[in-house]
Design a protein around this motif. Structure first.
Motif, PDB file in Angstrom:
ATOM      1  N   GLU A   1       3.622   1.746  -1.241  1.00  0.00           N
ATOM      2  CA  GLU A   1       4.274   2.014  -2.534  1.00  0.00           C
ATOM      3  C   GLU A   1       3.257   2.148  -3.665  1.00  0.00           C
ATOM      4  N   GLY A   2       2.002   2.298  -3.291  1.00  0.00           N
ATOM      5  CA  GLY A   2       0.986   2.510  -4.321  1.00  0.00           C
ATOM      6  C   GLY A   2       0.487   1.245  -4.993  1.00  0.00           C
ATOM      7  N   ASP A  43       0.840  -1.210   0.000  1.00  0.00           N
ATOM      8  CA  ASP A  43       0.000   0.000   0.000  1.00  0.00           C
ATOM      9  C   ASP A  43       0.875   1.260   0.000  1.00  0.00           C
TER      10      ASP A  43
END
Lengths: 501, 501
Positions: A303-304, A301
């Motif tokens: 790191e996208g 999450d």
């Protein structure tokens, strides 16, 4: 046979898994010795009714999902004896030539009613009712039981596992893939087991033969050996996504999930993004799945990679999955192997095949098998089963004699066949007859559903049960009662049997 | 391939159970995606060694009887992809045409060493060692494991059950027939399971397909439905012995063993004698088998039927059989179904397939898989296994690197690979190498034994174990140690692996 029905059976029988089967001898020797006995005593043409039913649910479950009918239909439609089989039987020195001649001409000419695949069923209900010449009905017992017992067992086990992924809420179940081929009890167990698991709610299988034959979705990415065969984990990940940029699910536990697997997956995930693809998921196959999945979720999450799924495998079963979810594991999908494909903990469903009636001078004489154990006394006569629904929920089943009229809305008093003081009045119901015609005099009259239809139906069937009946341990016992005429017939036959030896 | 070897594989592959199998796709999808990855990254020709081994004995047993090699050999000899399978793979949209072309030409060209069927084996020993192109070795993993896991499991379970009939004394075991078809996990589980059960010491099977394919003795007489289909028990007995005067085994528990079954059997037994035949046996399938068998024995003896055998069935397993015999049950033979054919209690053997070595620039580089669990760390390198015999008893096994010299009589110090302070010096031994060549570069070099040879060999193998190792619960743990060079290699690779991600 209608054109649609004929086309469908032709399609199914052409599947490689069904094609080229030699199943005349897939029986117990005593079926053949009894058939010889009937032949020798001039009783081959005796017409009888046998019921397939089971006496208790496997794995302490509250129900069974019945499955295996397709395999039974193909078997009954093509069962015959090949010349090499006749020659083998001759070599046993048990049978005369006249009998072997009867086998050469053998084909199934009986009438079959069955509860469709995917249905929820309960102990003592006839799942398959077969009527015909005793000579034929004796032969087929072993194979019919084998197929129904196996596939029903695995379909039921699958529902337990799939429901565990969401605490029993069917609509919220997470995708669960059947991964059991290497631990299955040989090839058919793997392939028909994958079919049954899909009926029971699995979303896919790793078994390519099952995918090929039954059009089940197949899934799978890479093993630890793939990762190991490269000098480093990240090279292995890169080589994999190079081959499958659109199916990037990376196995992250070969070395160290949090310090190597997830960081490397994020690196490769960013490289994939640069090429316009997405990192679909990561798989964790060892270690503490609750702790690791929560930590991995945070890392992804941050790191996208919020959409990247975390898939768990590693000797999972319904109990482990339930515990993981209760501990807040962040798992989006599961791969389940051994426990599912062998129904570990309950590896057999005890379905039996019992004589229910015999035709004498044109009319059916009910037959019973008594036992000191009241649960083992069979239900006599040619029977049907109906289910009462109240507010769309299955409320009770009633086993009746075939000639009885089905209630049409009037209040019905049900009573427990063993503890008869337990009574229940049912009203405002709708009713469904469960057994449907499959063969009439050896001709198929049933248009066989597709596996997707069976799977959807099983899901609807499960939803008709209360969550208490679907509870994995100590479920609510669903009512299966006998009609008054059937109960009285049984009582009278038991009383009479006491004096007849 | 020598003429004998070729003839034997031809004979075996012609068995209907092996003929017409389409097994190219009997694999997990990830094997194909990994193969595609190797193809895409130009590494198809990479030569590797994989080991098949398991980590713990099933059912708390002290050993495994390995089985399934014949099925593996047939599979490897004929594995290929049919046009309809290629078309299916194309339809998945995962693979390019060049890869599908590779599959069209697929055949197994590797080298296989294996421990012969019927051998006693132990955890961590390579049962099958396969060397060849990674492209091929990846495909075959799933099927090889499935066959070896299943048949070894059932053969092992059979030895537990057969030994229970005589308190562990192999020579005194009573005939035990495999009766499990109806509860087997589908058809192959029943048929290959019957084969494995026979290897493990069963005397026969009820499964006619298994008898037909594998030339296993078949047995079986009549069911309760036969008895019920007559107006009285004695008529049913008479009709049966009329058909089979020489095979008179009568099922005596349909109504009441002591008040009906045995007296009727004695009446019919006397009628048989008058015709010059003998009453071979009676079968009891319900009730208290200890009490009933003792009472029945007395009744039969009193009427001069001292040679008439009493056979027991009814959901038996090794524990129940042991308890019955301890209570002095007068039982001469057993029929065992569900518990045997599903290996109830332990329905899977956890055999795995792990990369052991990789060829780089012409020399073998050992490979290891580390794990936090020391028992899960693999043994690296191309290996062999030797067994030390002292006074004809198996005394310890040693897993060594393939290039090591086998000890020839000099004292050898063995040490436990986990707890290395546990040491044992072995001398005055003979030694046997367990892995034998099966395929060399895709050619079979092994003359496959008959099932009778395998079964006799398994019995000899069992007899090399101490009764303590054969004990069904908490058996003595047999020594399986690593050679010093292998242990050092493993230690070094583990140490190095800690730093390589």
């Amino acid at each position: 046979m209608s054109a649609n029905i004929a086309k469908r059976i032709e399609e199914i029988a052409a599947m490689p898994i069904y094609r080229n089967r030699q199943e005349g001898l897939l029986t117990d020797l005593y079926q053949l010795t009894m058939m010889y006995g009937f032949y020798k005593s001039g009783r081959m043409e005796q017409h009888v009714v046998f019921d397939v039913f089971y006496r208790s649910n496997p794995c302490d479950n509250g129900y069974v999902i019945c499955a295996g009918l397709e395999q039974v239909v193909v078997y009954l439609n093509q069962v015959a004896f090949q010349p090499d089989e006749i020659q083998y039987l001759r070599s046993l020195g048990l049978f005369d030539e006249g009998f072997l001649e009867e086998l050469k001409n053998f084909r199934f000419t009986g009438t079959v009613y069955a509860i469709p695949e995917g249905s929820v069923v309960f102990p003592h209900e006839p799942l398959v009712r077969i009527e015909g010449r005793i000579f034929e009905l004796q032969l087929i017992e072993s194979a019919v039981l084998c197929f129904v017992n196996h596939q029903s067992l695995i379909a039921t086990k699958a529902t337990r596992i799939v429901q565990a992924t969401s605490g029993g809420v069917i609509e919220d179940a997470h995708p669960t893939s059947e991964f059991g081929l290497r631990r299955a009890q040989n090839s058919d167990a793997a392939v028909f087991g994958a079919r049954a698991a899909y009926i029971g709610g699995c979303s896919s299988t790793s078994n390519v033969t099952a995918g090929f034959n039954f059009a089940i979705p197949v899934s799978g990415t890479q093993a630890h050996s793939w990762i190991q065969s490269f000098d480093s984990e990240i090279e292995a990940f890169r080589a994999y996504v190079h081959a499958f940029p659109e199916r990037a699910i990376l196995l992250v536990d070969t070395y160290d999930v949090l310090h190597s697997g997830i960081p490397n997956a994020i690196t490769v995930g960013n490289e994939l993004r640069a090429q316009g693809y997405d990192l679909l998921g990561v798989r964790i196959d060892s270690g503490d799945l609750a702790y690791l999945s929560k930590a991995a979720r945070k890392m992804l999450d941050a790191e996208g990679f919020g959409h990247t799924q975390i898939i768990a495998s590693d000797d999972l079963d319904e109990d482990t999955i339930r515990d993981l979810m209760l501990q807040g594991a962040k798992l989006d999908g599961f791969g389940v192997g051994t426990a599912l494909i062998t129904a570990k903990g309950c590896p057999a469903l005890g379905g039996v095949y019992k004589l229910a009636a015999e035709k004498r001078d044109g009319s059916w004489i009910p037959r019973i098998k008594v036992s000191e154990n009241p649960l083992k006394v069979t239900n006599p006569g040619k029977k049907k089963v109906i289910r009462f629904y109240v507010d769309q929920k299955a409320s009770a089943d009633l086993i009746m004699l075939d000639e009885e009229t089905i209630p049409q809305g009037e209040p019905v008093t049900l009573f427990d066949p063993i503890h008869t003081y337990k009574r229940k009045v049912i009203q405002d119901y709708t009713v469904k007859e469960l057994l449907v015609p499959i063969f009439v005099d050896g001709e198929i009259v049933y248009e066989m559903p597709t596996i997707e239809q069976i799977r959807s139906f099983a899901r609807l069937e499960l939803a008709t049960l209360s969550s208490e009946t679907r509870r994995p341990k100590n479920p609510h016992v669903y009512h299966v009662d006998l009609s008054l005429p059937l109960w009285e017939l049984k009582r009278d036959l038991v009383a009479r049997r006491g004096h007849v030896n």
